[in-house]
Design a protein around this motif. Sequence first.
Motif, PDB file in Angstrom:
ATOM      1  N   ILE A 292      64.660  91.612  78.738  1.00  0.00           N
ATOM      2  CA  ILE A 292      66.053  91.199  78.838  1.00  0.00           C
ATOM      3  C   ILE A 292      66.193  89.802  79.428  1.00  0.00           C
ATOM      4  O   ILE A 292      65.572  89.460  80.441  1.00  0.00           O
ATOM      5  N   ALA A 293      67.036  88.998  78.774  1.00  0.00           N
ATOM      6  CA  ALA A 293      67.527  87.735  79.310  1.00  0.00           C
ATOM      7  C   ALA A 293      69.019  87.931  79.548  1.00  0.00           C
ATOM      8  O   ALA A 293      69.762  88.211  78.605  1.00  0.00           O
ATOM      9  N   ALA A 294      69.460  87.797  80.800  1.00  0.00           N
ATOM     10  CA  ALA A 294      70.834  88.165  81.147  1.00  0.00           C
ATOM     11  C   ALA A 294      71.584  86.997  81.762  1.00  0.00           C
ATOM     12  O   ALA A 294      71.000  86.120  82.411  1.00  0.00           O
ATOM     13  N   HIS A 295      72.900  87.001  81.561  1.00  0.00           N
ATOM     14  CA  HIS A 295      73.753  86.017  82.227  1.00  0.00           C
ATOM     15  C   HIS A 295      73.614  86.194  83.736  1.00  0.00           C
ATOM     16  O   HIS A 295      73.585  87.311  84.253  1.00  0.00           O
ATOM     17  N   ASN A 296      73.530  85.079  84.435  1.00  0.00           N
ATOM     18  CA  ASN A 296      73.252  85.097  85.874  1.00  0.00           C
ATOM     19  C   ASN A 296      74.530  85.384  86.662  1.00  0.00           C
ATOM     20  O   ASN A 296      75.319  84.486  86.943  1.00  0.00           O
ATOM     21  N   ASN A 297      74.738  86.653  86.999  1.00  0.00           N
ATOM     22  CA  ASN A 297      75.873  87.041  87.845  1.00  0.00           C
ATOM     23  C   ASN A 297      75.501  88.268  88.659  1.00  0.00           C
ATOM     24  O   ASN A 297      74.484  88.925  88.401  1.00  0.00           O
ATOM     25  N   ASP A 298      76.318  88.568  89.652  1.00  0.00           N
ATOM     26  CA  ASP A 298      75.995  89.643  90.593  1.00  0.00           C
ATOM     27  C   ASP A 298      75.912  91.001  89.919  1.00  0.00           C
ATOM     28  O   ASP A 298      75.104  91.848  90.318  1.00  0.00           O
ATOM     29  N   PHE A 299      76.743  91.235  88.887  1.00  0.00           N
ATOM     30  CA  PHE A 299      76.737  92.540  88.226  1.00  0.00           C
ATOM     31  C   PHE A 299      75.395  92.783  87.546  1.00  0.00           C
ATOM     32  O   PHE A 299      74.787  93.853  87.687  1.00  0.00           O
ATOM     33  N   ASN A 300      74.919  91.788  86.803  1.00  0.00           N
ATOM     34  CA  ASN A 300      73.651  91.948  86.095  1.00  0.00           C
ATOM     35  C   ASN A 300      72.471  91.968  87.050  1.00  0.00           C
ATOM     36  O   ASN A 300      71.539  92.769  86.899  1.00  0.00           O
ATOM     37  N   ARG A 301      72.478  91.094  88.046  1.00  0.00           N
ATOM     38  CA  ARG A 301      71.382  91.067  89.027  1.00  0.00           C
ATOM     39  C   ARG A 301      71.319  92.352  89.844  1.00  0.00           C
ATOM     40  O   ARG A 301      70.242  92.791  90.244  1.00  0.00           O
ATOM     41  N   GLY A 302      72.477  92.955  90.063  1.00  0.00           N
ATOM     42  CA  GLY A 302      72.491  94.201  90.823  1.00  0.00           C
ATOM     43  C   GLY A 302      71.758  95.329  90.125  1.00  0.00           C
ATOM     44  O   GLY A 302      71.255  96.251  90.779  1.00  0.00           O
ATOM     45  N   VAL A 303      71.681  95.255  88.797  1.00  0.00           N
ATOM     46  CA  VAL A 303      70.986  96.282  88.021  1.00  0.00           C
ATOM     47  C   VAL A 303      69.538  95.874  87.731  1.00  0.00           C
ATOM     48  O   VAL A 303      68.600  96.648  87.946  1.00  0.00           O
ATOM     49  N   LEU A 304      69.354  94.636  87.269  1.00  0.00           N
ATOM     50  CA  LEU A 304      68.038  94.182  86.804  1.00  0.00           C
ATOM     51  C   LEU A 304      67.142  93.658  87.920  1.00  0.00           C
ATOM     52  O   LEU A 304      65.921  93.657  87.777  1.00  0.00           O
ATOM     53  N   ASN A 307      63.679  91.754  87.433  1.00  0.00           N
ATOM     54  CA  ASN A 307      62.975  92.171  86.220  1.00  0.00           C
ATOM     55  C   ASN A 307      63.651  91.677  84.943  1.00  0.00           C
ATOM     56  O   ASN A 307      63.753  92.399  83.944  1.00  0.00           O
ATOM     57  N   ALA A 308      64.108  90.434  84.979  1.00  0.00           N
ATOM     58  CA  ALA A 308      64.749  89.832  83.812  1.00  0.00           C
ATOM     59  C   ALA A 308      64.696  88.321  83.954  1.00  0.00           C
ATOM     60  O   ALA A 308      64.371  87.790  85.031  1.00  0.00           O
ATOM     61  N   PHE A 309      65.009  87.628  82.880  1.00  0.00           N
ATOM     62  CA  PHE A 309      65.171  86.175  82.907  1.00  0.00           C
ATOM     63  C   PHE A 309      66.675  85.898  82.856  1.00  0.00           C
ATOM     64  O   PHE A 309      67.408  86.561  82.128  1.00  0.00           O
ATOM     65  N   TYR A 310      67.105  84.914  83.639  1.00  0.00           N
ATOM     66  CA  TYR A 310      68.539  84.679  83.777  1.00  0.00           C
ATOM     67  C   TYR A 310      68.928  83.309  83.240  1.00  0.00           C
ATOM     68  O   TYR A 310      68.168  82.347  83.340  1.00  0.00           O
ATOM     69  N   PHE A 311      70.141  83.247  82.678  1.00  0.00           N
ATOM     70  CA  PHE A 311      70.669  81.986  82.164  1.00  0.00           C
ATOM     71  C   PHE A 311      72.111  81.817  82.613  1.00  0.00           C
ATOM     72  O   PHE A 311      72.834  82.803  82.846  1.00  0.00           O
ATOM     73  N   SER A 312      72.522  80.574  82.746  1.00  0.00           N
ATOM     74  CA  SER A 312      73.906  80.265  83.114  1.00  0.00           C
ATOM     75  C   SER A 312      74.493  79.185  82.215  1.00  0.00           C
ATOM     76  O   SER A 312      75.648  78.805  82.366  1.00  0.00           O
ATOM     77  N   ASP A 313      73.680  78.663  81.289  1.00  0.00           N
ATOM     78  CA  ASP A 313      74.172  77.685  80.316  1.00  0.00           C
ATOM     79  C   ASP A 313      73.258  77.699  79.099  1.00  0.00           C
ATOM     80  O   ASP A 313      72.216  78.370  79.085  1.00  0.00           O
ATOM     81  N   ALA A 314      73.645  76.948  78.070  1.00  0.00           N
ATOM     82  CA  ALA A 314      72.898  76.950  76.812  1.00  0.00           C
ATOM     83  C   ALA A 314      71.498  76.384  76.974  1.00  0.00           C
ATOM     84  O   ALA A 314      70.555  76.811  76.283  1.00  0.00           O
ATOM     85  N   HIS A 315      71.318  75.429  77.902  1.00  0.00           N
ATOM     86  CA  HIS A 315      69.987  74.848  78.120  1.00  0.00           C
ATOM     87  C   HIS A 315      69.014  75.887  78.663  1.00  0.00           C
ATOM     88  O   HIS A 315      67.831  75.900  78.279  1.00  0.00           O
ATOM     89  N   LYS A 316      69.503  76.757  79.544  1.00  0.00           N
ATOM     90  CA  LYS A 316      68.646  77.829  80.063  1.00  0.00           C
ATOM     91  C   LYS A 316      68.271  78.796  78.943  1.00  0.00           C
ATOM     92  O   LYS A 316      67.139  79.291  78.875  1.00  0.00           O
ATOM     93  N   VAL A 317      69.234  79.083  78.064  1.00  0.00           N
ATOM     94  CA  VAL A 317      68.941  79.934  76.908  1.00  0.00           C
ATOM     95  C   VAL A 317      67.860  79.297  76.051  1.00  0.00           C
ATOM     96  O   VAL A 317      66.906  79.962  75.625  1.00  0.00           O
ATOM     97  N   LYS A 318      67.995  78.011  75.779  1.00  0.00           N
ATOM     98  CA  LYS A 318      66.996  77.265  74.997  1.00  0.00           C
ATOM     99  C   LYS A 318      65.612  77.398  75.620  1.00  0.00           C
ATOM    100  O   LYS A 318      64.618  77.689  74.927  1.00  0.00           O
ATOM    101  N   ASN A 319      65.507  77.189  76.923  1.00  0.00           N
ATOM    102  CA  ASN A 319      64.211  77.251  77.606  1.00  0.00           C
ATOM    103  C   ASN A 319      63.604  78.644  77.517  1.00  0.00           C
ATOM    104  O   ASN A 319      62.385  78.794  77.335  1.00  0.00           O
TER     105      ASN A 319
END
Length: 368
Positions: A292-304, A307-319
């Motif tokens: 899973i690659a998840a948007h970087n926010n407290d809701f997603n981090r609270g679950v994952l 154990n995930a890769f996080y993104f907050s903009d399109a450049h992070k998604v690209k990487n």
Amino acid sequence: MKIAIIGTRGIPNHFGGFEQFTEYFSVYLAEKGHDIFVYNSHNHPYQEAEFHGVKIIHKYDPEHKMGTFGQFIYDYNCIIDSRRRNFDIILQLGYTSSSVWFFLLPKKPIIITNMDGLEWKRSKYSAPVRQFLKFAERLAVRSSDFLVSDSLGIKSFLSKKYQKDSTYIAYGAHPFDAADPSILSEYQLEAGKYNMLIARFEPENNLDMILEGVTMANSDIPMLVIGNHNTKYGSYLKEKFLTKSNIRFIGAVYNLNSLNNLRFYSNLYFHGHSVGGTNPSLLEAMASKALIAAHNNDFNRGVLKENAFYFSDAHKVKNILENIKKSDNLQFVENNFTTIKNDFNWEKINGQYLQLFEECISGIKTGK
């Protein structure tokens, strides 16, 4: 106990997360010997009076004629009916169209409300609607005897905003361990050689951000976009990314076995949700052994957690797209699968709700 569940379209599930939970939990309560009633829309596909020991009460629901306003009438009809049933507990799932009728709720039963996500944060709503949703949220908090939060982020918000305690009980998922690669041929895919996302086409789910990252990445492997795209926002995205041939708008897929297999055989599963509590589709991805690659926010981090890769903009998604492979990160996959089995399994969650009910009835847990 004599228990009612209101706030859903009904069971068996033909709509979404609350309906799925209601189906699992109500049958569980019936098997435990409780007298359980679920309110269904009058036009629900299931028209029987009982479902695996659960009593079904069909009430008139004009949503199909009136749109959102019809939900208010449906909830009103359910609440009025509940006044003559002598319930011990009413479990209210969500509050958007029901809390305005709080003064009509019967006085005898204990009212327990699952507060859902922070609905007023959803960007699809206009400013006046958001103000109403804040008002409805406040009414639900004040009129409920006990509150349930399905994420620690919601629990924290309720405590800070309203100085109101809530019981944290998450959503659930079934571990998926019966993979079948034959599904891939239906979509002209190869195992491990495609990425995917599943979401409602709404701005706060960050589909635009993810797909922008896809266009920037030095990669042409398919990106499956699953969800009903026959919306205004869907039309905008399809037009914007029309020339990117590896972005494939699949449409909605309701076959759970197909979805589980697509998640299981994907390279990366993108989860862009940024509003709400514990999201069912995220848990299903974890249960399907997706990376899973998840948007970087407290809701997603609270679950994952980690154990995930996080993104907050399109450049992070690209990487992430250019540098991350599932085969190199199988420990993340296994950790999330273990989390589902240990913390987000339906048997545990059903038991937590039942324990809460028993504590409320006995007076062990004190309310407002």
